[in-house]
Design an enzyme around this catalytic site. Structure first.
Site, mmCIF file in Angstrom:
data_model
loop_
_atom_site.group_PDB
_atom_site.id
_atom_site.type_symbol
_atom_site.label_atom_id
_atom_site.label_comp_id
_atom_site.label_asym_id
_atom_site.label_seq_id
_atom_site.Cartn_x
_atom_site.Cartn_y
_atom_site.Cartn_z
ATOM 1 N N THR A 243 23.650 66.679 84.173
ATOM 2 C CA THR A 243 23.774 65.790 83.014
ATOM 3 C C THR A 243 22.675 66.128 82.004
ATOM 4 O O THR A 243 21.942 67.110 82.163
ATOM 5 C CB THR A 243 23.608 64.316 83.434
ATOM 6 O OG1 THR A 243 22.244 64.129 83.860
ATOM 7 C CG2 THR A 243 24.549 63.967 84.586
ATOM 8 N N CYS B 38 44.335 59.548 97.928
ATOM 9 C CA CYS B 38 45.656 60.057 97.573
ATOM 10 C C CYS B 38 46.711 59.662 98.598
ATOM 11 O O CYS B 38 47.905 59.813 98.352
ATOM 12 C CB CYS B 38 45.634 61.572 97.435
ATOM 13 S SG CYS B 38 44.493 62.132 96.160
ATOM 14 N N ALA C 200 26.287 65.096 87.920
ATOM 15 C CA ALA C 200 27.421 64.173 88.025
ATOM 16 C C ALA C 200 28.701 64.964 88.266
ATOM 17 O O ALA C 200 28.836 66.099 87.792
ATOM 18 C CB ALA C 200 27.552 63.320 86.759
#
Lengths: 588, 588
Positions: free
Chosen positions: A302, A60, A309
């Site tokens: 998952t 960022c 994940a």
């Protein structure tokens, strides 16, 4: 505890049989998971595989380093494999790319410089992130064209800018020009960064406003700020081709737009979005959502019980609408990583919160921020709601430096806050954070009215912007103040008496054709005049921001007239696209 | 609807028989009620009786006008009787003092310059505010002694300061000196104002810290800031006498303290608190609470169904503890006024929220803010809780200008946030407002961990201060991170091995006597050494802020040691009074 199947894994590198956690991707969510896993399990073998040169870099911060606001490029490198080994005993391997997952064998195949190898895991965490979407534009392979998502991207852009600046130092006279393709959050940060670096910047956006997620009545405030800083806006059009210019031309390329414009550029920065980097997961047969993001449960697990994940690659549930899709935001990624580690290691489960999509961007002197769905998103999801607008000073109006905070928010018929957006020069981040907290907690207009926020003159007001938002929403929802919206201007003008209760001087500065001007302080004496002018039609009242017209609306309602107040007043009228176009012809 | 008893009221001034609402007190709560009443009932006769010269003045702005930060005194006068007549058709009478209420006849007796009169009411709203408490100090009638609560107070103080400044202009050489008695919120604002005006200022506080409502580990940060700006602190002592100095002396008075000190002063500003101005209500036989505040129900109605009361004079219920008492804050007063009008006029009732006591003060470059009860208040009310501390940057640490926010918060065993306090140079108001919202909503540590606050580098961090607070509280409450507190230093040192996991350089800058220094990156290799040094005792770990020592605590716990982490680290240790005293003798 990690699910353990008899004989499932042998790890020559872990002779003591400690569980092995393999993390794919060493930024944000992946590194949060690895660090949390270590804190919860001192004995686990934790291996982080990162395909790039860098882990834990501050993605960022890239635009701010371009501008020089962050002076040192290396300030963005928050950790190194060595520091992570020393502090957290992590085995971090950069330039190690996972090319395949064998879920049955519980191994991953890793490609590294000195060859490929297999690595067994007890638990696998996927944090592959997202990849930059490139639009279908001819010539994107030109060296003037850049993206800005990785440290490599930054290095390439910085090298190009340094080269251009060297040309200027060597006598180049043509000004340096950049075009940013895409006016979303990152695109706008890039625009500001390139202006800060001294370039002349144009921005191209396919939508007909900057920052498409922003309410249409707030986005024009950003557009004005961009223009005030010399940025050329090209809205409602797209890039079609990057055309290299001949040797000796003033600029390296011309960027051709679908509207026929050609923009000179020495740098083209493409920022039209990202997509989940879910190829590895897909190839391994893990379930994906409709938009290609990895499907996970409330514990970030998952469809394979040994695989978790997190981050930009996974599907989340959006608050309020219940829609699913990826959300490429750093905050959720970090928290998902932490919760995934908790799940892997059998730690106490904590509630997974639906994602609000809270986001913020600085555009020169302005701040724009959003939390929860916009009006358009709610409408598309058939969520019944009322829009409420407030323009209120960020601290006591009589204290020096008060700046308006422009808020547009949506409430359900039961009073629940559904989403909010704000733009202004001060105090915007605070109000959006309060509203994001309120949204998370399911607070209503009544609750916002009673919020007890910190007040001293330098910080707020006894009735804070958020309280005001609650008051107005209460009045709208319980019928105390019926309202009309600038977006409905044409219909309202055709069927109502428009009553402008601003002062004569304000009215003279611009008004709606056919509006009757009765300053609100004269309304009680001139009621008969208003009644006669209305001639049985509804009265559509407005003032500058909606406060005086609220008083007037109450007077008119008591007098038996069908009165409604313009949400957000003249301020909103002049920034609402359709209404603003109508206003172009009015006397000023 | 207003309760209506047949033949109860005749109002010669209201020939059309409209209901009459009489409001006693024309600031904050009173004026909010009057304005809301007008918006809900266009036909009512609404009379506001204010004993002073001014209505709707910005009382919270007084200190800032003294300093000149608000340049114009008249900027504090937000409305006049004329503007309120024009805008809201209110009959506002200044210098009209209500001297008695005849509840049976539903009349008030009013003393005005041209004589007394009776006024009938259908509904009476009492908003008399509070009066300044004067401590039992001899000589308070000296003209050097001031208070600062009303416009008259401001005018008197301004006149005195102008006179003193004229003396300086005329050649006076003795510096102008002021003493502020009381270091609460208003006292500290007055200190800053007088310093801003150029005076040399001492402050006297009976408690042994500045800002007594603040946690003892945060208050010293303010004390340092005051000292850094030249303010003399006299804590744990009280003023005993104002002694006039002889003609020709350097200063007008000497303020004698109970500790024997005498402070020269040209101005003494007394700010030791306020008490509810409930005499009128008491004389009318309305029920009062234990602390002399007017007792009201959830609709702000007093024990008389025709009389409502709001503001500093009424009793509120405090959140969390359920304690009752007055709370002299502008925000609650304004909202109470609005709700009282709703109740009077039979409008939809809205929930009355218990008061959090959210408050904030600027002390030169620092901000201190609180919401909900402090540790001491919770302890006094026998509310079981854990204290949690975080020192975290107000925005991404790698972005220029990051400033630490020091937070101390309390959580119940069920994880519920019970109260929070913060001090810092930036971002404090935002965090307290988020926490005040969370507190109102009953959020828990788990909720704070998952709050989705706005993140871009100039505004916050992917894991915001509030998220961090949630994470730490989760770890404390679920046993992941046992902690110890600086307040228990003596006991801990006597029974534990103190393990300092900071770097050698940090350790060399000051340490606890007997502490073993093992930098956290060396801990895994030196576990045996630590185990031997502990010799079966618990290990009390600390670093600078609590982050590295958290990692170390986890390593030690896994190794089977009884380890605890110092809440807030060395930073908190050095600001916790008892611990700080112990530290005075340590090598630096």
């Amino acid at each position: 505890m990690i699910p353990s199947t008899p004989g499932s894994t042998t790890h020559p590198s872990d002779p003591d049989g400690a569980r092995r956690i393999v993390v794919v991707g060493g930024v944000a969510g992946g590194m949060s998971a690895a660090a949390r896993a270590r804190r919860l399990d001192e004995r686990a073998s934790i291996i982080v595989l990162e395909q790039s040169d860098h882990v834990s870099f501050a993605g960022c911060g890239l635009p701010y380093q371009v501008a020089g606001e962050i002076a040192e490029r290396d300030a963005l490198l928050l950790h190194t494999p060595a520091s992570l080994r020393a502090s957290l005993d992590l085995d971090v391997r950069t330039r190690h790319r996972v090319t395949a997952i064998d879920r049955a064998a519980r191994t991953v195949t890793v490609a590294a410089e000195d060859g490929a190898y297999e690595l067994g895991y007890d638990a696998l965490l996927l944090a592959p992130g997202a990849t930059t979407v490139l639009p279908p534009v001819a010539g994107l392979d030109h060296p003037a064209v850049h993206t800005l998502r990785t440290m490599s991207d930054l290095d390439a852009l910085s090298a190009r800018l340094a080269q251009l600046e060297a040309e200027v130092a060597a006598g180049r006279t043509a000004p340096l020009r950049a075009v940013v393709v895409g006016a979303g959050f990152i695109g706008l940060e890039a625009v500001e960064a390139l202006v800060g670096r001294g370039l002349t910047v144009d921005v191209v956006e396919r939508a007909d406003q900057v920052l498409p997620p922003l309410e249409p009545d707030l986005a024009p405030l950003l557009a004005d700020e961009l223009r005030d800083h010399g940025v050329g806006l090209h809205l409602g059009t797209s890039a079609s081709a990057v055309v290299p210019q001949p040797e000796g031309a003033d600029h390296a390329v011309a960027l051709e737009l679908t509207d026929g414009t050609a923009l000179d550029a020495d740098v083209v920065l493409v920022s039209v979005g990202v997509r989940p980097a879910s190829d590895l997961a897909a190839a391994a047969g893990l379930a994906l959502g409709e938009r290609g993001a990895i499907r996970v449960d409330a514990d970030q697990r998952t469809s394979d019980p040994h695989v978790w994940a997190v981050g930009d690659a996974v599907e989340v549930v959006h608050a309020v609408t219940g829609a699913t899709g990826p959300v490429p935001l750093a905050g959720p990624a970090n928290r998902q990583g932490r919760r995934a580690a908790d799940s892997m290691l059998g730690h106490r489960r904590t509630p997974q919160a639906p994602v609000l999509g809270t986001a913020i961007v600085r555009v020169f002197g302005l701040t724009a921020a959003v939390t929860g769905p916009s009006h358009a998103t709610l409408a598309a999801a058939d969520v019944v709601h009322e829009q409420v607008r407030v323009h209120a000073a960020h601290h006591a109006g009589w204290f020096p430096g008060a700046e308006p905070v422009h808020v547009t928010a949506s409430f359900g018929p039961d009073g629940r806050l559904l989403g909010a957006q704000a733009v202004g020069r001060a105090g915007v981040d605070k109000r959006i954070d309060v509203l994001a907290t309120a949204l998370r907690a399911g607070l209503t207009a009544d609750d916002l009215a009673e919020l007890e926020l910190a007040y001293a003159p330098p910080y707020g007001a006894p009735k804070d912007v958020v309280n005001m938002l609650g008051f107005v929403a209460q009045n709208v929802l319980d019928g105390t103040m019926p309202q009309w919206h600038a977006a409905d201007l044409d219909e309202v003008v055709a069927t109502s008496l428009v009553l402008d209760v601003r002062s004569r001087a304000e009215h003279a500065g611009g008004y709606l054709d056919g509006a009757l001007n009765v300053p609100h302080t004269e309304l009680r004496e001139r009621l008969d005049e208003v009644r006669a002018a209305a001639a049985g039609r509804p009265v559509a009242v407005h003032c500058a921001s909606g406060v005086r017209s609220y008083l007037a609306t109450r007077v008119l309602l008591t007098a038996g007239l069908d009165a409604r107040n313009l949400s957000g007043g003249w301020l909103t009228l002049t920034t609402t696209p359709r209404a603003a176009r109508t206003l172009e012809g009015v006397p000023a």
